[in-house]
Motif scaffolding. Structure first.
Motif, PDB file in Angstrom:
ATOM      1  N   GLN A  95       0.830  -1.206   0.000  1.00  0.00           N
ATOM      2  CA  GLN A  95       0.000   0.000   0.000  1.00  0.00           C
ATOM      3  C   GLN A  95       0.863   1.254   0.000  1.00  0.00           C
ATOM      4  O   GLN A  95       0.612   2.197  -0.747  1.00  0.00           O
ATOM      5  CB  GLN A  95      -0.930   0.008   1.225  1.00  0.00           C
ATOM      6  CG  GLN A  95      -1.862   1.197   1.281  1.00  0.00           C
ATOM      7  CD  GLN A  95      -2.861   1.195   0.146  1.00  0.00           C
ATOM      8  OE1 GLN A  95      -3.497   0.178  -0.103  1.00  0.00           O
ATOM      9  NE2 GLN A  95      -2.999   2.305  -0.543  1.00  0.00           N
ATOM     10  N   ARG A  96       1.894   1.261   0.825  1.00  0.00           N
ATOM     11  CA  ARG A  96       2.779   2.428   0.880  1.00  0.00           C
ATOM     12  C   ARG A  96       3.543   2.593  -0.435  1.00  0.00           C
ATOM     13  O   ARG A  96       3.715   3.707  -0.921  1.00  0.00           O
ATOM     14  CB  ARG A  96       3.742   2.290   2.050  1.00  0.00           C
ATOM     15  CG  ARG A  96       4.673   3.451   2.163  1.00  0.00           C
ATOM     16  CD  ARG A  96       4.884   3.942   3.562  1.00  0.00           C
ATOM     17  NE  ARG A  96       5.864   5.007   3.534  1.00  0.00           N
ATOM     18  CZ  ARG A  96       7.009   4.985   4.194  1.00  0.00           C
ATOM     19  NH1 ARG A  96       7.267   3.998   5.009  1.00  0.00           N
ATOM     20  NH2 ARG A  96       7.865   5.969   4.081  1.00  0.00           N
ATOM     21  N   GLU A  97       3.972   1.483  -1.026  1.00  0.00           N
ATOM     22  CA  GLU A  97       4.669   1.556  -2.314  1.00  0.00           C
ATOM     23  C   GLU A  97       3.760   2.121  -3.399  1.00  0.00           C
ATOM     24  O   GLU A  97       4.195   2.939  -4.208  1.00  0.00           O
ATOM     25  CB  GLU A  97       5.181   0.173  -2.725  1.00  0.00           C
ATOM     26  CG  GLU A  97       6.368  -0.304  -1.925  1.00  0.00           C
ATOM     27  CD  GLU A  97       6.856  -1.688  -2.321  1.00  0.00           C
ATOM     28  OE1 GLU A  97       8.011  -1.997  -1.998  1.00  0.00           O
ATOM     29  OE2 GLU A  97       6.099  -2.462  -2.938  1.00  0.00           O
ATOM     30  N   VAL A  98       2.513   1.699  -3.417  1.00  0.00           N
ATOM     31  CA  VAL A  98       1.564   2.184  -4.423  1.00  0.00           C
ATOM     32  C   VAL A  98       1.246   3.659  -4.179  1.00  0.00           C
ATOM     33  O   VAL A  98       1.234   4.466  -5.122  1.00  0.00           O
ATOM     34  CB  VAL A  98       0.274   1.328  -4.409  1.00  0.00           C
ATOM     35  CG1 VAL A  98      -0.827   1.976  -5.226  1.00  0.00           C
ATOM     36  CG2 VAL A  98       0.565  -0.072  -4.932  1.00  0.00           C
ATOM     37  N   ASP A  99       1.002   4.013  -2.922  1.00  0.00           N
ATOM     38  CA  ASP A  99       0.663   5.404  -2.592  1.00  0.00           C
ATOM     39  C   ASP A  99       1.776   6.367  -2.974  1.00  0.00           C
ATOM     40  O   ASP A  99       1.523   7.444  -3.508  1.00  0.00           O
ATOM     41  CB  ASP A  99       0.380   5.551  -1.092  1.00  0.00           C
ATOM     42  CG  ASP A  99      -0.945   4.929  -0.684  1.00  0.00           C
ATOM     43  OD1 ASP A  99      -1.740   4.576  -1.579  1.00  0.00           O
ATOM     44  OD2 ASP A  99      -1.174   4.793   0.535  1.00  0.00           O
ATOM     45  N   GLU A 100       3.008   5.987  -2.696  1.00  0.00           N
ATOM     46  CA  GLU A 100       4.142   6.878  -2.926  1.00  0.00           C
ATOM     47  C   GLU A 100       4.852   6.618  -4.253  1.00  0.00           C
ATOM     48  O   GLU A 100       5.791   7.328  -4.596  1.00  0.00           O
ATOM     49  CB  GLU A 100       5.122   6.772  -1.761  1.00  0.00           C
ATOM     50  CG  GLU A 100       4.500   7.212  -0.452  1.00  0.00           C
ATOM     51  CD  GLU A 100       5.451   7.099   0.719  1.00  0.00           C
ATOM     52  OE1 GLU A 100       6.676   6.971   0.513  1.00  0.00           O
ATOM     53  OE2 GLU A 100       4.958   7.152   1.863  1.00  0.00           O
ATOM     54  N   ARG A 101       4.423   5.590  -4.965  1.00  0.00           N
ATOM     55  CA  ARG A 101       5.019   5.210  -6.258  1.00  0.00           C
ATOM     56  C   ARG A 101       6.532   5.027  -6.168  1.00  0.00           C
ATOM     57  O   ARG A 101       7.296   5.556  -6.984  1.00  0.00           O
ATOM     58  CB  ARG A 101       4.682   6.249  -7.325  1.00  0.00           C
ATOM     59  CG  ARG A 101       3.215   6.293  -7.672  1.00  0.00           C
ATOM     60  CD  ARG A 101       2.970   7.214  -8.852  1.00  0.00           C
ATOM     61  NE  ARG A 101       1.616   7.112  -9.313  1.00  0.00           N
ATOM     62  CZ  ARG A 101       0.649   7.962  -8.987  1.00  0.00           C
ATOM     63  NH1 ARG A 101       0.913   8.980  -8.196  1.00  0.00           N
ATOM     64  NH2 ARG A 101      -0.566   7.808  -9.456  1.00  0.00           N
ATOM     65  N   ILE A 102       6.954   4.306  -5.142  1.00  0.00           N
ATOM     66  CA  ILE A 102       8.375   4.000  -4.939  1.00  0.00           C
ATOM     67  C   ILE A 102       8.522   2.548  -4.512  1.00  0.00           C
ATOM     68  O   ILE A 102       7.555   1.898  -4.131  1.00  0.00           O
ATOM     69  CB  ILE A 102       9.018   4.906  -3.851  1.00  0.00           C
ATOM     70  CG1 ILE A 102       8.267   4.743  -2.514  1.00  0.00           C
ATOM     71  CG2 ILE A 102       9.090   6.342  -4.296  1.00  0.00           C
ATOM     72  CD1 ILE A 102       8.956   5.389  -1.341  1.00  0.00           C
ATOM     73  N   GLU A 103       9.740   2.060  -4.564  1.00  0.00           N
ATOM     74  CA  GLU A 103      10.087   0.749  -4.032  1.00  0.00           C
ATOM     75  C   GLU A 103      10.709   1.000  -2.657  1.00  0.00           C
ATOM     76  O   GLU A 103      11.704   1.714  -2.545  1.00  0.00           O
ATOM     77  CB  GLU A 103      11.093   0.056  -4.956  1.00  0.00           C
ATOM     78  CG  GLU A 103      11.472  -1.339  -4.553  1.00  0.00           C
ATOM     79  CD  GLU A 103      10.413  -2.376  -4.909  1.00  0.00           C
ATOM     80  OE1 GLU A 103      10.413  -3.435  -4.260  1.00  0.00           O
ATOM     81  OE2 GLU A 103       9.597  -2.116  -5.809  1.00  0.00           O
ATOM     82  N   LEU A 104      10.110   0.444  -1.598  1.00  0.00           N
ATOM     83  CA  LEU A 104      10.596   0.691  -0.244  1.00  0.00           C
ATOM     84  C   LEU A 104      11.910  -0.033   0.013  1.00  0.00           C
ATOM     85  O   LEU A 104      12.070  -1.189  -0.377  1.00  0.00           O
ATOM     86  CB  LEU A 104       9.566   0.246   0.790  1.00  0.00           C
ATOM     87  CG  LEU A 104       8.224   0.968   0.798  1.00  0.00           C
ATOM     88  CD1 LEU A 104       7.342   0.416   1.913  1.00  0.00           C
ATOM     89  CD2 LEU A 104       8.388   2.456   0.958  1.00  0.00           C
TER      90      LEU A 104
END
Length: 148
Positions: free
Chosen positions: A35-44
């Motif tokens: 969810q965080r990766e999709v929201d921020e459009r990054i790879e954690l």
């Protein structure tokens, strides 16, 4: 191996072992990461994943307190189990001596003279102790040191 890869491997292991409770907790974690990766459009990276886990652990602690206050021990036990699963992915906790030495070092480095400089000290320590210490407790120690 990255933390995300380790979590994914643990999910597969839990599936093979038919460990439904552990699998559910790991899936919750992977969903939060995704969810965080999709929201921020990054790879954690690992540090960001640790931040996600830390947030989830705080939520579990709050839930445990609420459930126990309401007399719902079965729900508190579920949250405690999930906390244990999540805690396995956190870095080794810092010792009290290590935290004290880092606080003293941070106060020296920032030139903090009083409580008004607490933000500078916290900002420096937050990066060093991320996921390794409860920042609320660290804050109490910093206040004590800065107060005199």
């Amino acid at each position: 191996m990255s933390l995300k890869a380790r979590i994914t491997e643990d999910m597969k292991t839990a599936m093979r072992a038919k460990d439904a409770a552990r699998l559910g907790a790991i899936r919750l974690l992977l969903a939060a990461i995704k969810q965080r990766e999709v929201d921020e459009r990054i790879e954690l990276d690992d540090a960001q994943i640790i931040a996600v886990i830390d947030k989830m652990l705080k939520q579990r602690r709050d839930s445990i307190t609420q459930f126990e206050a309401a007399g719902r021990q079965e729900l508190a036990d579920i949250e405690k189990f999930e906390s244990g699963v999540l805690q396995a992915y956190m870095p080794q906790a810092a010792s009290a001596e290590e935290i004290d030495s880092l606080i003293i070092q941070a106060i020296t480095n920032t030139g903090a003279a009083g409580i008004k400089d607490m933000g500078k000290v916290m900002a420096l320590l937050k990066t060093q102790l991320a996921g390794r210490a409860d920042m609320a407790q660290v804050s109490i120690h910093i206040k004590a040191k800065l107060a005199g």
